[in-house]
Scaffold this motif. Structure first.
Motif, PDB file in Angstrom:
ATOM      1  N   PRO A 107      21.481  38.461 -32.471  1.00 25.88           N
ATOM      2  CA  PRO A 107      20.281  38.478 -33.324  1.00 25.88           C
ATOM      3  C   PRO A 107      19.398  37.235 -33.183  1.00 25.88           C
ATOM      4  O   PRO A 107      18.201  37.300 -33.488  1.00 25.88           O
ATOM      5  CB  PRO A 107      20.847  38.564 -34.748  1.00 25.88           C
ATOM      6  N   ILE A 108      19.974  36.119 -32.730  1.00 26.92           N
ATOM      7  CA  ILE A 108      19.136  34.920 -32.608  1.00 26.92           C
ATOM      8  C   ILE A 108      18.982  34.483 -31.166  1.00 26.92           C
ATOM      9  O   ILE A 108      18.488  33.391 -30.887  1.00 26.92           O
ATOM     10  CB  ILE A 108      19.695  33.746 -33.444  1.00 26.92           C
ATOM     11  N   PHE A 132      27.668  47.520 -23.322  1.00 23.90           N
ATOM     12  CA  PHE A 132      27.402  48.827 -23.912  1.00 23.90           C
ATOM     13  C   PHE A 132      27.821  49.948 -22.973  1.00 23.90           C
ATOM     14  O   PHE A 132      28.371  50.953 -23.393  1.00 23.90           O
ATOM     15  CB  PHE A 132      25.909  48.968 -24.241  1.00 23.90           C
ATOM     16  N   HIS A 146      11.511  29.946 -26.725  1.00 20.73           N
ATOM     17  CA  HIS A 146      12.612  29.928 -27.680  1.00 20.73           C
ATOM     18  C   HIS A 146      12.161  30.378 -29.065  1.00 20.73           C
ATOM     19  O   HIS A 146      11.265  29.775 -29.657  1.00 20.73           O
ATOM     20  CB  HIS A 146      13.164  28.494 -27.727  1.00 20.73           C
ATOM     21  N   HIS A 147      12.799  31.425 -29.587  1.00 12.54           N
ATOM     22  CA  HIS A 147      12.486  31.969 -30.911  1.00 12.54           C
ATOM     23  C   HIS A 147      11.007  32.302 -31.085  1.00 12.54           C
ATOM     24  O   HIS A 147      10.449  32.125 -32.159  1.00 12.54           O
ATOM     25  CB  HIS A 147      12.870  30.965 -32.021  1.00 12.54           C
ATOM     26  N   ARG A 148      10.394  32.803 -30.047  1.00 11.46           N
ATOM     27  CA  ARG A 148       8.972  33.104 -30.176  1.00 11.46           C
ATOM     28  C   ARG A 148       8.720  34.592 -30.341  1.00 11.46           C
ATOM     29  O   ARG A 148       7.967  35.018 -31.210  1.00 11.46           O
ATOM     30  CB  ARG A 148       8.204  32.607 -28.941  1.00 11.46           C
ATOM     31  N   ARG A 192      10.409  38.793 -29.487  1.00  9.28           N
ATOM     32  CA  ARG A 192      11.463  39.653 -28.969  1.00  9.28           C
ATOM     33  C   ARG A 192      10.979  40.324 -27.700  1.00  9.28           C
ATOM     34  O   ARG A 192       9.857  40.851 -27.669  1.00  9.28           O
ATOM     35  CB  ARG A 192      11.820  40.718 -30.023  1.00  9.28           C
ATOM     36  N   TRP A 227      11.678  43.097 -26.389  1.00  6.29           N
ATOM     37  CA  TRP A 227      11.407  44.536 -26.400  1.00  6.29           C
ATOM     38  C   TRP A 227      10.043  44.874 -26.959  1.00  6.29           C
ATOM     39  O   TRP A 227       9.595  46.011 -26.884  1.00  6.29           O
ATOM     40  CB  TRP A 227      12.507  45.287 -27.147  1.00  6.29           C
ATOM     41  N   PHE A 228       9.370  43.918 -27.523  1.00  6.09           N
ATOM     42  CA  PHE A 228       8.008  44.176 -27.997  1.00  6.09           C
ATOM     43  C   PHE A 228       6.966  43.914 -26.914  1.00  6.09           C
ATOM     44  O   PHE A 228       5.809  44.247 -27.080  1.00  6.09           O
ATOM     45  CB  PHE A 228       7.681  43.295 -29.202  1.00  6.09           C
ATOM     46  N   ARG A 286       1.732  41.051 -26.193  1.00  6.60           N
ATOM     47  CA  ARG A 286       1.856  41.822 -27.438  1.00  6.60           C
ATOM     48  C   ARG A 286       0.740  41.397 -28.370  1.00  6.60           C
ATOM     49  O   ARG A 286       0.459  40.212 -28.489  1.00  6.60           O
ATOM     50  CB  ARG A 286       3.196  41.561 -28.112  1.00  6.60           C
ATOM     51  N   VAL A 328      17.492  36.559 -40.019  1.00  9.57           N
ATOM     52  CA  VAL A 328      17.346  35.592 -38.936  1.00  9.57           C
ATOM     53  C   VAL A 328      16.181  35.971 -38.011  1.00  9.57           C
ATOM     54  O   VAL A 328      16.072  35.471 -36.912  1.00  9.57           O
ATOM     55  CB  VAL A 328      18.639  35.472 -38.106  1.00  9.57           C
ATOM     56  N   CYS A 380      15.564  38.669 -36.315  1.00  9.83           N
ATOM     57  CA  CYS A 380      15.954  39.233 -35.024  1.00  9.83           C
ATOM     58  C   CYS A 380      14.988  40.316 -34.566  1.00  9.83           C
ATOM     59  O   CYS A 380      14.956  40.666 -33.393  1.00  9.83           O
ATOM     60  CB  CYS A 380      17.360  39.800 -35.093  1.00  9.83           C
ATOM     61  N   TRP A 437      11.545  46.789 -34.998  1.00  8.75           N
ATOM     62  CA  TRP A 437      11.605  47.738 -33.893  1.00  8.75           C
ATOM     63  C   TRP A 437      11.972  49.127 -34.402  1.00  8.75           C
ATOM     64  O   TRP A 437      11.451  50.140 -33.930  1.00  8.75           O
ATOM     65  CB  TRP A 437      12.639  47.236 -32.886  1.00  8.75           C
ATOM     66  N   PRO A 484       9.164  34.688 -36.012  1.00  8.68           N
ATOM     67  CA  PRO A 484      10.333  33.826 -36.142  1.00  8.68           C
ATOM     68  C   PRO A 484       9.974  32.357 -35.971  1.00  8.68           C
ATOM     69  O   PRO A 484       8.944  32.017 -35.397  1.00  8.68           O
ATOM     70  CB  PRO A 484      11.249  34.284 -35.011  1.00  8.68           C
ATOM     71  N   ARG A 498      17.526  30.176 -36.702  1.00 12.06           N
ATOM     72  CA  ARG A 498      16.327  30.983 -36.679  1.00 12.06           C
ATOM     73  C   ARG A 498      16.063  31.573 -38.053  1.00 12.06           C
ATOM     74  O   ARG A 498      16.991  31.984 -38.748  1.00 12.06           O
ATOM     75  CB  ARG A 498      16.618  32.102 -35.687  1.00 12.06           C
TER      76      ARG A 498
END
Ligand code: SF4
Ligand code: SF4
Ligand code: SF4
Ligand code: SF4
Ligand code: FES
Lengths: 531, 178
Positions: free
Chosen positions: A102-103, A117, A210-212, A214, A216-217, A239, B81, B83, B88, B99, B108
């Motif tokens: 998640p992070i 997976f 970093h932390h900017r 995701r 997948w967007f 995006r 956090v 995520c 999504w 974030p 985060r």
């Protein structure tokens, strides 16, 4: 050219040059074989053990990355034993892996996630606490390291030894205690962020991303780096109509799978606050925002009046090496229609190396030369400056800010103030340009379609990633409309059509079409006109 | 790709479900029964069918999905956090997250966490997607507002202390841990 051999994989026959790693042959054939440590541009390490397959005649499973193809080899990749082995390898890798998804910046494009997976067991059998290592270690100007996430594939280590030759990274300690770290020298080489690309997990992270956002967007658009004449192939991650990152795109003829850090981080200019938002014309001693139509009309009128009074040869032109080939071609046509004889395409020069970074800090200086907009070893700069200083040139059509980057500011200021008519087309208005008669806002590489010619004369295509505001005209359209207004014939700007016209008119591009360039680009007919 | 599939046992269809005309009769029977029950209670001066809102409030069962809210931990911080998985998963794209980095071990947190409640359809997919149990469907349904701007809920307004959400969390645990 090595002899071609035939290998049977899961019943299908594939052909590959002798000596190719079996893994590469299978990947080339479109098979999906999980692997971590193998990278087509690095030496083979054989450390992750995930790529194991069954080969007839071998007592145990073999790692396919370190097995060269042999004629008549029979390979099986879908047996229960292979599946069990993959599951086992993944279980070992996940044994101490932190639950950081998640992070973690890599989540979404992480090969540990993907393979766990698809090939993993989905359940952990251990209850012991996980190993603790360093997190968020500041190992370089632009890089962070998370040792807990590292799966010790050593891609990054090999990258720093083999590609940049700087060798900052290494795996320290042994066995279960192994961990990745830097020696006393920090990871500050010019290509350091490439290690974050090739890291299959999120152990190496770029500070900038970093932390900017995701991954997948992000909508990814193929493009070419505008940073220097090398023209590295890239993907633009967009995006919400803004760029979040640039990543290298593989092109073996240009940049393999790398790009320099400077080029990668040079993506904020399209969203710079000082960018021009609308055309402007001089109104009572100062510049006032007007509509595109008014600005085009005013510009055409000014040019027509000036040419009628002093002749076209008293107009100078500066073409920007950041424009596309098509736009430069249209600019050339516009200049011809005006009768302009003096043009230059000044390029800022800077640091270079013998890997990718080139001295010329613009993507299309070669295009400007091939299209005849810049002549001579100094790209026509001296002739232009002399012309203005001697009073032969009294008007200037100035595209881009490059002139101010190559000339000392006082000289640029002096040159501009001695002119009667200045038309400027660029991203931002510099103080020296407050006397311009007409100002058009320009468009960046991310907002247009077209092609660039790199230092070696390779013509490469770019696609639009950002949408300009409605009603916005890209540089090529401005030239086209001005030419229509001046010559009367209707001109439109469709990059594919203009490319066709250009191919018919300019020898280096003959026989090419924009379509044909594809994502990999094509060399221009007679190579680069390199000074 | 599902990691594991949970098969939910469904009861076999009843006779009325298999015969549509029978279902009609069953429906009529239920309505008639309720009518007489209520009439009987009303005649005796009692009611069981009206809740005198807003003096009285109906406590919905925990399965009810009201507006999604963010869980505030006992240290006053959000559990989220940032995520981005709820963003999504959300079918109406009504969640906006930016974030940022914290100095503590969590690394985060959401600098911006907005939900446009005028677009939210209370589907609960955000709650289901969240790996941190940080966004849950509350019982709150009284979220009417006078302006469009008012329907945009920011992080500070969305945060609810964890113990106030315990019923829903227990309910979720019962379902997901089964
Ligand atoms: S940091 Fe990444 S690339 Fe380097 S060894 Fe670890 S997993 Fe491999
Ligand atoms: S080497 Fe040049 S083209 Fe490649 S990424 Fe760097 S600036 Fe861009
Ligand atoms: S409840 Fe559904 S619509 Fe509302 S925020 Fe969550 S995912 Fe989006
Ligand atoms: S899924 Fe949960 S942790 Fe992730 S951003 Fe949404 S609320 Fe935060
Ligand atoms: S890819 Fe073959 S051992 Fe890692």
């Amino acid at each position: 050219m090595a002899r071609s051999v035939r290998v049977t994989v899961d019943g299908a026959v594939l052909e590959a040059p002798e000596g190719t790693p079996l893994l590469q042959a299978m990947l080339d054939a479109g098979l999906d074989i999980p692997h971590y440590c193998y990278h087509p541009k690095l030496s083979i390490d054989g450390s992750c053990r995930l790529c194991q397959v069954e080969i007839e005649g071998m007592p145990k499973l073999q790692i396919s990355c370190y097995t060269p193809v042999r004629d008549g080899m029979v390979v099986r990749t879908q047996t229960p034993e292979v599946a069990r082995t993959r599951q086992g390898v993944l279980e070992l890798l996940l044994l101490n892996h932190p639950l950081d998804c998640p992070i973690c910046d890599k989540a979404g494009e992480c090969w540990l996630q993907n393979y766990a997976f698809r090939f993993g067991s989905h359940f952990a059998r251990t209850v012991e606490p996980r190993r603790k290592h360093g997190k968020r270690l500041d190992i370089g100007e632009r890089m962070l390291l998370d040792q807990e996430r590292c799966i010790l594939c050593r891609r990054c280590v090999r990258f720093c030894r083999e590609i940049t030759g700087t060798g900052e990274l290494a795996v320290f300690k042994l066995g279960d205690r192994s961990l990745l770290d830097i020696y006393d020298q920090r990871l500050d080489n010019d290509y350091s962020i490439c290690t974050a690309d090739i890291c299959p997990v999120g152990a190496l992270e770029s500070k900038d991303f970093h932390h900017r956002m995701r991954v997948w967007f992000l909508r990814e658009t193929a493009s070419v780096c505008p940073g220097c004449a090398n023209g590295c192939n890239i993907m633009i991650g967009e995006r919400g109509n803004r760029i979040w990152r640039l990543t290298p795109r593989r092109n073996d003829a240009v940049n393999d799978t790398w790009m320099c850090d400077w080029g990668r981080l040079n993506y904020s200019f399209p969203q710079a606050p000082q960018r021009l938002l609308s055309p402007m014309v001089a109104e009572g001693g100062r510049l006032a925002a007007v509509s595109w139509e008014q600005a085009l009309e005013r510009c055409a009128a000014e040019l027509r009046r000036f040419v009628a009074r002093h002749g076209g040869s008293s107009v100078g032109a500066v073409a920007s090496p950041h424009l596309t080939n098509e736009e430069l071609f249209r600019f050339g046509q516009l200049l011809a229609a005006l009768g302009v004889e003096t043009s230059a395409a000044p390029v800022r020069r800077g640091r270079f190396d013998n890997l990718l970074i080139k001295a010329e800090k613009a993507a299309n200086a070669a295009g400007a030369r091939l299209l005849g907009l810049a002549r001579g070893s100094d790209d026509g700069l001296k002739a232009l400056c002399d012309g203005i200083e001697r009073g032969r040139l009294k008007a200037l059509y100035l595209c881009g800010e490059d002139l101010f980057e190559v000339l000392v500011p006082e000289r640029a200021q002096r040159l501009l103030s001695s002119l009667e008519l200045v038309i400027f087309q660029g991203l931002a208005l510099l103080p020296a340009l407050s006397g311009a008669a007409v100002v058009f806002p320009a468009t960046t590489f991310a907002e247009k379609e077209g092609s660039f010619t790199n230092h070696a004369g390779r013509v490469q295509r770019i696609w639009r990633a950002l949408q300009p505001a409605p009603g916005w005209l890209c540089d090529g359209e401005i030239f086209s409309r001005l030419r229509s207004a001046l010559c009367g014939e209707r001109d439109t700007f469709d990059p594919a059509e203009v490319f066709q016209e250009m191919a018919a008119a300019a020898a280096p591009f003959s026989g090419l079409t924009l379509e044909q360039l594809g994502t990999a680009g094509v060399p221009a007919a007679n190579g680069a006109a390199a000074p | 790709m599902p990691v594991g599939v949970i098969k939910v046992a469904r009861p076999a269809p009843t006779l009325a479900q298999r015969r549509p005309w029978l279902a009609l009769l069953v429906g009529l029977w239920v309505a008639t029964r309720h009518f007489f029950q209520s009439a009987f209670l009303f005649a005796r001066g009692r009611q069981n069918f009206t809740v005198h809102f807003p003096e009285q409030r109906f406590l919905q069962p925990p399965a009810m999905r009201g507006m999604p809210v963010l869980v505030r931990m006992s240290n006053g911080k959000e559990r989220c956090v940032a995520c981005g998985l709820c963003e999504w998963a959300c079918p109406t794209s009504c969640i906006t997250i930016f974030p940022a980095e914290t100095a503590d071990g969590v690394e985060r947190y959401p600098e911006v966490f907005d939900i446009d409640m005028s677009r939210c359809m209370f589907c609960g997919l955000c709650e289901e997607a969240c790996p941190e149990e940080a966004i849950v469907m509350s019982r709150q349904v009284e979220i009417a507002c006078y302006s469009r701007r008012g329907s945009l809920w920011h992080k500070e307004d969305l945060l609810v202390p964890r113990d106030q959400l315990q019923t829903r969390l227990d309910y979720l645990h019962r379902h997901y841990d089964a």
